[in-house]
Scaffold this active site. Structure first.
Site, PDB file in Angstrom:
ATOM      1  CG  ASP A  84      17.109  50.648  96.050  1.00 28.99           C
ATOM      2  OD1 ASP A  84      15.862  50.639  96.110  1.00 28.99           O
ATOM      3  OD2 ASP A  84      17.832  49.854  96.696  1.00 28.99           O
ATOM      4  CD  GLU A 135       9.471  52.397 101.150  1.00 32.19           C
ATOM      5  OE1 GLU A 135      10.373  52.118 100.338  1.00 32.19           O
ATOM      6  OE2 GLU A 135       9.614  52.311 102.380  1.00 32.19           O
ATOM      7  CG  HIS A 207      12.116  47.648  98.560  1.00 33.48           C
ATOM      8  ND1 HIS A 207      13.216  48.438  98.318  1.00 33.48           N
ATOM      9  CD2 HIS A 207      11.146  48.125  97.740  1.00 33.48           C
ATOM     10  CE1 HIS A 207      12.924  49.346  97.409  1.00 33.48           C
ATOM     11  NE2 HIS A 207      11.663  49.180  97.041  1.00 33.48           N
ATOM     12  N   GLY A 208      13.782  44.039 100.118  1.00 31.62           N
ATOM     13  CA  GLY A 208      14.278  43.069 101.104  1.00 31.62           C
ATOM     14  C   GLY A 208      14.182  41.638 100.623  1.00 31.62           C
ATOM     15  CB  THR A 232      21.747  41.408 102.005  1.00 34.09           C
ATOM     16  OG1 THR A 232      21.289  42.701 102.401  1.00 34.09           O
ATOM     17  CG2 THR A 232      22.629  40.840 103.087  1.00 34.09           C
TER      18      THR A 232
HETATM   19  P1  13P Z   1      18.118  43.041 100.691  1.00 31.12           P
HETATM   20  O1  13P Z   1      19.438  43.649 100.998  1.00 31.12           O
HETATM   21  O2  13P Z   1      17.445  42.515 101.909  1.00 31.12           O
HETATM   22  O3  13P Z   1      18.198  42.020  99.610  1.00 31.12           O
HETATM   23  O4  13P Z   1      17.162  44.215 100.181  1.00 31.12           O
HETATM   24  C1  13P Z   1      17.473  44.911  99.015  1.00 31.12           C
HETATM   25  C2  13P Z   1      16.554  46.044  98.790  1.00 31.12           C
HETATM   26  O5  13P Z   1      15.397  46.007  99.120  1.00 31.12           O
HETATM   27  C3  13P Z   1      17.092  47.224  98.109  1.00 31.12           C
HETATM   28  O6  13P Z   1      16.165  48.257  98.019  1.00 31.12           O
END
Ligand code: 13P
Length: 289
Positions: A84, A135, A207-208, A232
């Protein structure tokens, strides 16, 4: 079953669902994700950051653990072991370590340099049968109270990177790592639609994934997102369950040996499993192995 991520993401893009890419941090995380994927008959991607690999020893340590666990637990669903946000050097390390997939994140370089380096990494990954993510734009985040919206990707740059031959593309569309602040503007679906059009069906990556409202997740999937990264949220679930166990004094139960790490970490382990199951249901990957 360890595989690269190309086929599972092409199937997801065609079937309008997304595969969860869950970041792993240790043995409990790995086991929780693998067993949940098997129970849900869902493909899954194990995301490993450079920081997590350092914590666990090295990329080789992670690869050895994942391979052995995959075999020992008789995991039959497709599992990709994926770097990642990798640097140039980390991509090379993961090729050596036996990962099945890499992300080369050249988004912080000037675009021409991102193109040159991504091209090199594509050749390397494909020569080893690995899949590769690149990316464009940048994923935002909050640091010391300063909110960055991230760098919204330029669809034309996405087209150029896609045509280099990558297998899936992460494009910044206002998504942020970590929890979303109250003043977050939401995902930029207009840009996502443009990117989807010019990249001609290439699986897109969001992502995120933590904290994105369900309706936005579903809309993103309908617009070509086939891989959603979550980190997260599992950490928060794990921490909450562990805190409850300790606050209830269970670790101090000498008779039941509540201090035994296999007991102390069990509620957190179950909490990760529950979060991963919820994500697989939301993303639509249950039963798609
Ligand atoms: P989060 O921590 O916001 O879930 O994002 C994870 C992520 O995008 C890892 O590349």
């Amino acid at each position: 079953m360890l595989v690269n991520a190309k086929e599972m993401l092409q199937k997801a893009a065609a079937g309008k669902y997304a595969v969860a890419a869950i970041n792993i941090n240790n043995l409990e995380w790995t086991k929780a994700v693998l067993t949940t994927a098997e129970e849900q008959n869902s493909p899954v991607i194990l995301g490993v950051t450079g920081g997590a690999a350092k914590y666990m020893g090295s990329f080789s340590t992670v690869a050895a653990m994942v391979k052995a666990m995959d075999k020992a637990l008789n995991i039959t669903v497709p599992v990709a072991l994926h770097l990642d946000h990798g640097s140039y050097e980390q991509c090379q390390d993961c090729v050596e370590a036996g990962f099945t997939s890499i992300m080369f994140d050249g988004s912080h370089y000037p675009f021409e340099e991102n193109v040159t380096k991504t091209k090199e990494m594509i050749a390397l990954a494909h020569s080893k049968g690995m899949s590769i993510e690149a990316e464009v734009g940048a994923i935002g985040g909050e640091e010391d109270g300063v909110v960055g919206a991230g760098d919204i990707a330029d669809p034309e740059e996405c087209r150029i990177i896609a045509e280099l031959g990558i297998d899936f593309l992460a494009a910044g569309i206002g998504n942020i790592h970590g929890q979303y602040p109250d003043n977050w503007l939401g995902l930029d679906f207009e840009t996502l639609e443009k990117i989807f059009k010019v990249t001609k069906g290439l699986p897109l990556v969001l992502h995120g994934g933590t904290g994105i409202p369900e309706d936005m997740i579903k809309k993103a999937i309908s617009l070509g997102v086939a891989k959603i990264n979550v980190n997260t949220e599992c950490q928060l679930s794990f921490a909450k369950a562990t805190r409850e166990y300790i606050e209830a004094g269970k670790d101090q139960d000498m008779k039941k040996k509540g201090f035994d790490p296999r007991k102390l970490l069990a509620p957190g382990y179950e909490a990760i499993k529950q979060t991963v199951k919820e994500k697989m249901e939301l993303f639509g990957s249950v039963g798609k192995a």
